[in-house]
Design an enzyme around this catalytic site. Structure first.
Site, PDB file in Angstrom:
ATOM      1  N   GLU A   1      34.039  44.142  38.483  1.00  0.00           N
ATOM      2  CA  GLU A   1      33.262  45.316  38.076  1.00  0.00           C
ATOM      3  C   GLU A   1      31.754  45.142  38.255  1.00  0.00           C
ATOM      4  OE1 GLU A   1      35.911  44.256  36.407  1.00  0.00           O
ATOM      5  OE2 GLU A   1      37.251  45.990  36.483  1.00  0.00           O
TER       6      GLU A   1
ATOM      7  N   HIS B   1      42.162  48.650  25.880  1.00  0.00           N
ATOM      8  CA  HIS B   1      42.233  49.650  26.947  1.00  0.00           C
ATOM      9  C   HIS B   1      42.108  51.074  26.427  1.00  0.00           C
ATOM     10  CE1 HIS B   1      43.338  46.468  29.628  1.00  0.00           C
ATOM     11  NE2 HIS B   1      43.645  47.272  30.617  1.00  0.00           N
TER      12      HIS B   1
END
Lengths: 323, 318
Positions: free
Chosen positions: A60, A129
Site C-alpha cells: 500500500e 477489516h
C-alpha cells in the site's frame, strides 16, 4: 436520468474520465485482471489495457507513493486501496507526503491525485477489516476527504475529484455498492466541499454522511409517521467541512443529532457539535446528540457486530431525545 | 572531458563544503532552527552523480540535501535563505534545511521521512515511462533507508514494472548513530538488489570521477530500457548526523582516517598531478567560492521573513 447502483455510478465516473483524459490511469491491488474486488473496475483492463489499469503488488505505501510521484509528473492517477483498513500501511504517504508536499515546498508541487478506498463495517469481516476511520484522515490540512452517500453524489464527486489538482481521499462504503438511485445521464460534476440537504424538515436537524445517510433517511420515514419532520444534512466531504447548510438548518430547528458509523470519541459528531456550539450557541434548545459506533473493536459475531454499529432505532431514539 | 568540466566539478565540491561550513556557523549563532544535516565529506557523491545526468533526469533525495541542491544549480544564496527560513528561500521558507526542492531544475526534494521518498521516486519514473519520456529518475538515500519497508516495496515495484530509476545508496557508514553492520543484515548494501534480480554496483564515493563515470555508464543503460539499478556509493560524513550529535558511536581516529581520504583533497591532487589545473587555478576557484558564499550569507541574512499571509498559502491548489 437512470436508476443505477452506487457501484455503477463510481464505475461510470472512472470510465468516462479515462475516456476523456489519457492522463487518468488506475493502479491498485486486483484492479485489472480481477476487475476490482468490489467489481468497480470490471471490464476496464480489457478496454483500457494494462498500461492504464495497473495491477500492483500488495504494497500500500508504494501504491500511494507511486501515485504521488506519477501525479507530480502531471498525470492524474487514481490509486485504489482495497479497503481503508489497509490505508494504515500507507499512512505516511497519505498524511505525511500527499497532504504536505505542496505546502512544504512553497507551492512548487501539484498533486492531482485520487485515492479511492472502501470504508465501513457490517459484513462480519472482523475487527481489522471493518473499520470506519474516515475522520482520522480528515484531521490533516492539505488532504481532502470525500465520502458520498448516494449514487448521484458518488459519480459527480468522483469526477470532480479526478479533475481536481489536489490530493483527495475518496471513501466509498462497502455496503452501499448495491444501493440504487437516480443518476443524470449527462456529464456532470459536483463541487467538492459542499454539504447538501438530502431531506427537508422543520423539527430536528440530522447531520450525517455516507452509509449513515441511508439509515437516517429510514429513521426520518419512521419519525414522519409520528409527525416528526427531520431535516437531513449530508456532509459529503469531511475536509473541507461545509458547515453553512448545517448551521442554517440548525438555526431553524434548534435541535441536532449527528450520526456517524465510526467511533464516537474524537469523531465527526464531536467536531460538528463543537462548531454548532461555537457558531450557533444562542439557537441551542437541547443538548446535541451523537449516534456512533460503540467503543470496541468490531466483533465477528453477527449479533454482537450489529450491536456495536449504529442502527435506525438509535437514530429515532436520539431524535426523540432532543425534542 | 574538457578542462572546464574538470574545474566545474572542483568548484561545485568546494562550494558545497563552504556553504556547509557557513551553515554550521549560522546554526551555532542560532540563526538556523530545527535540524541541520551537513554534507561535508560526501561532496563527491552528488557532484559526480549529478554531473552525469541529462536535464530531463529527475533527482530526488533525503534530508541531507544541501549538496544535491547546489549540484542541480540552485544558487547558494537561495539554499542559505531557505535554511534561515526566509521568503527568498528556494521553498519560500516553509521547508527548511530538509526540504529544498526546485522543480524548474528537476529537483524533487529534500525528503525527511527515512525511505518515504523511494515509492515517490518510483512514481516519478512511472510518470516518465507512461508518457514515453527519455528520462531517468535518480533517487538518493542513506544506508539507513535500506532497512525500512519502503525501500523494499519500491525496489520490487521498480523491477516488476521495469521503471527507469537509478537507486543510489549513499553508504556513509552510519544510520544516525547506528553502524551499518549493527542495523543491516548485509554489510554491502548493493547485495540487497539481489533479492529483486536487479543489477547493482559499488563505487568509491570519495572519488568524484569514479562516481561520475559509474553514473554515466549506468544511466545510459537505464535510458536504453534496462530497468532499475542499485548503486551503492561508499562515503563518510565528517560531521555528526545533525548538529548537536554527541558522536558517541565512533572514534575520532576513524574520522581522521577518512579525512585523509578527503574527496576535495584527492581531486585537487589529481588535477594538479595530471596538469589539468595549477595550484593557482584552484586557489582562484577557492577564493571565488569564498566570496560567493560570503555574499550568499549576506543575502540570506538580509532577506525578508515570509509575510504572515504565507501561513495559509499553498495548502491546496484549489
Amino acid at each position: 436520468m437512470a436508476r443505477i447502483t452506487y457501484r455503477e455510478a463510481i464505475s461510470k465516473a472512472l470510465w468516462e474520465e479515462m475516456e476523456q483524459d489519457p492522463s487518468v490511469f488506475i493502479l491498485g491491488e486486483e484492479v485489472g485482471v480481477w476487475g476490482g474486488t468490489y467489481a468497480v473496475t470490471k471490464g476496464f483492463y480489457d478496454h483500457f489495457g494494462p498500461k492504464r489499469v495497473m495491477d500492483t503488488p500488495i504494497a500500500e505505501a508504494t501504491i500511494v507513493g507511486a501515485a504521488i510521484g506519477a501525479a507530480l509528473t502531471g498525470l492524474r492517477p487514481v490509486a485504489e486501496l482495497m479497503t481503508i483498513n489497509f490505508a494504515f500501511a500507507a499512512m505516511d504517504h497519505i498524511v505525511n507526503q500527499a497532504a504536505k508536499l505542496r505546502y512544504m515546498f512553497g507551492g512548487q508541487f501539484t498533486l492531482p491525485l485520487v485515492i479511492r478506498t472502501v470504508s465501513g463495517g457490517g459484513r462480519q469481516l472482523g475487527a481489522t477489516h471493518s473499520q470506519t476511520p474516515d475522520v482520522i484522515f480528515a484531521h490533516f490540512p492539505g488532504l481532502k476527504v470525500v465520502a458520498p452517500g448516494t449514487p448521484e453524489d458518488a459519480k459527480g464527486l468522483l469526477k470532480a475529484a479526478i479533475r481536481s489538482d489536489d490530493p483527495i481521499l475518496f471513501i466509498e462504503h462497502a455496503t452501499l455498492y448495491q444501493t440504487r438511485g437516480e443518476v443524470p445521464d449527462e456529464d456532470y460534476v459536483i463541487p467538492i466541499g459542499k454539504s447538501k440537504i438530502q431531506r427537508p424538515g422543520r423539527d430536528v436537524t440530522i447531520v450525517t454522511y455516507s452509509k449513515m445517510l441511508e439509515l437516517s433517511l429510514k429513521a426520518a420515514d419512521q419519525l414522519a409517521k409520528e409527525g416528526i419532520e427531520v431535516e437531513i444534512v449530508d456532509l459529503r466531504s469531511l475536509r473541507p467541512l461545509d458547515m453553512q447548510p448545517v448551521l442554517q438548518s440548525f438555526k431553524k430547528t434548534n435541535r441536532a443529532v449527528i450520526v456517524e458509523e465510526g467511533w464516537r470519541s474524537y469523531g465527526v459528531g464531536s467536531e460538528v457539535a463543537a462548531r454548532i456550539y461555537e457558531e450557533a450557541f444562542d439557537y441551542v434548545d437541547a443538548p446535541i446528540q451523537r449516534v456512533a459506533q460503540k467503543e470496541t473493536p468490531l466483533p465477528y459475531n453477527r449479533t454482537l457486530e450489529q450491536m456495536a454499529l449504529p442502527q435506525v432505532e438509535d437514530i429515532v431514539r436520539a431524535v426523540k431525545e432532543v425534542l | 572531458m574538457d578542462t572546464q568540466l574538470y574545474l566545474d566539478l572542483y568548484y561545485q565540491m568546494v562550494l558545497i563544503r563552504l556553504v556547509e561550513e557557513a551553515a554550521a556557523q549560522l546554526y551555532q549563532q542560532g540563526k538556523i532552527g530545527g535540524f541541520l544535516h551537513l554534507y561535508i565529506g560526501q561532496e563527491a557523491v552528488s557532484t559526480g552523480l549529478i554531473s552525469a545526468r541529462q536535464p530531463q533526469d529527475r533527482v530526488i533525495t533525503a534530508y541531507r540535501d544541501h549538496g544535491v541542491a547546489i549540484n542541480v544549480g540552485i544558487p547558494a544564496k537561495e539554499v542559505l535563505a531557505e535554511l534561515l527560513g526566509k521568503a527568498t528561500g528556494v521553498s519560500k521558507g516553509k521547508g527548511g534545511s530538509m526540504h529544498l526542492a526546485d522543480v524548474q531544475r528537476n529537483f524533487w526534494g529534500g525528503h525527511a521521512i527515512v525511505g518515504a521518498h523511494l515509492p515517490i521516486a518510483a512514481g516519478l519514473a512511472l510518470g516518465d515511462q507512461y508518457q514515453g519520456k527519455d528520462a531517468v529518475t535518480i533517487c538518493m538515500f542513506g544506508d539507513g533507508a535500506t532497512n525500512i519497508g519502503f525501500f523494499h516495496e519500491a525496489l520490487n515495484l521498480s523491477k516488476v514494472w521495469n521503471l527507469p530509476v537509478l537507486w543510489v545508496c549513499e553508504n556513509n557508514q552510519y544510520g544516525m548513530g547506528t553502524a551499518v553492520e549493527r542495523a543491516s543484515a548485509v554489510d554491502e548494501i548493493r547485495q540487497k538488489a539481489l533479492g529483486y534480480d536487479m543489477p547493482n554496483s559499488r563505487v568509491d564515493g570519495m572519488d568524484v570521477l569514479a562516481v561520475r563515470q559509474a553514473a554515466l555508464e549506468v544511466l545510459e543503460k537505464i535510458r536504453a530500457g534496462s530497468g532499475p539499478h542499485l548503486m551503492e556509493i561508499v562515503t563518510y560524513r565528517y560531521r555528526g548526523h545533525s548538529m548537536g550529535d554527541p558522536e558517541r558511536y565512533r572514534q575520532a581516529e576513524e574520522v581522521k582516517r577518512w579525512q585523509e581520504n578527503d574527496p576535495i583533497g584527492i581531486y585537487r591532487r589529481y588535477l594538479e598531478g595530471q596538469a589539468i589545473a595549477s595550484a593557482d587555478d584552484l586557489d582562484a576557484i577557492d577564493r571565488r567560492v569564498e566570496q560567493e558564499v560570503a555574499e550568499a550569507v549576506r543575502f540570506a541574512e538580509e532577506s525578508p521573513e515570509p509575510p504572515p499571509e504565507a501561513l495559509f498559502e499553498h495548502i491546496y491548489a484549489e
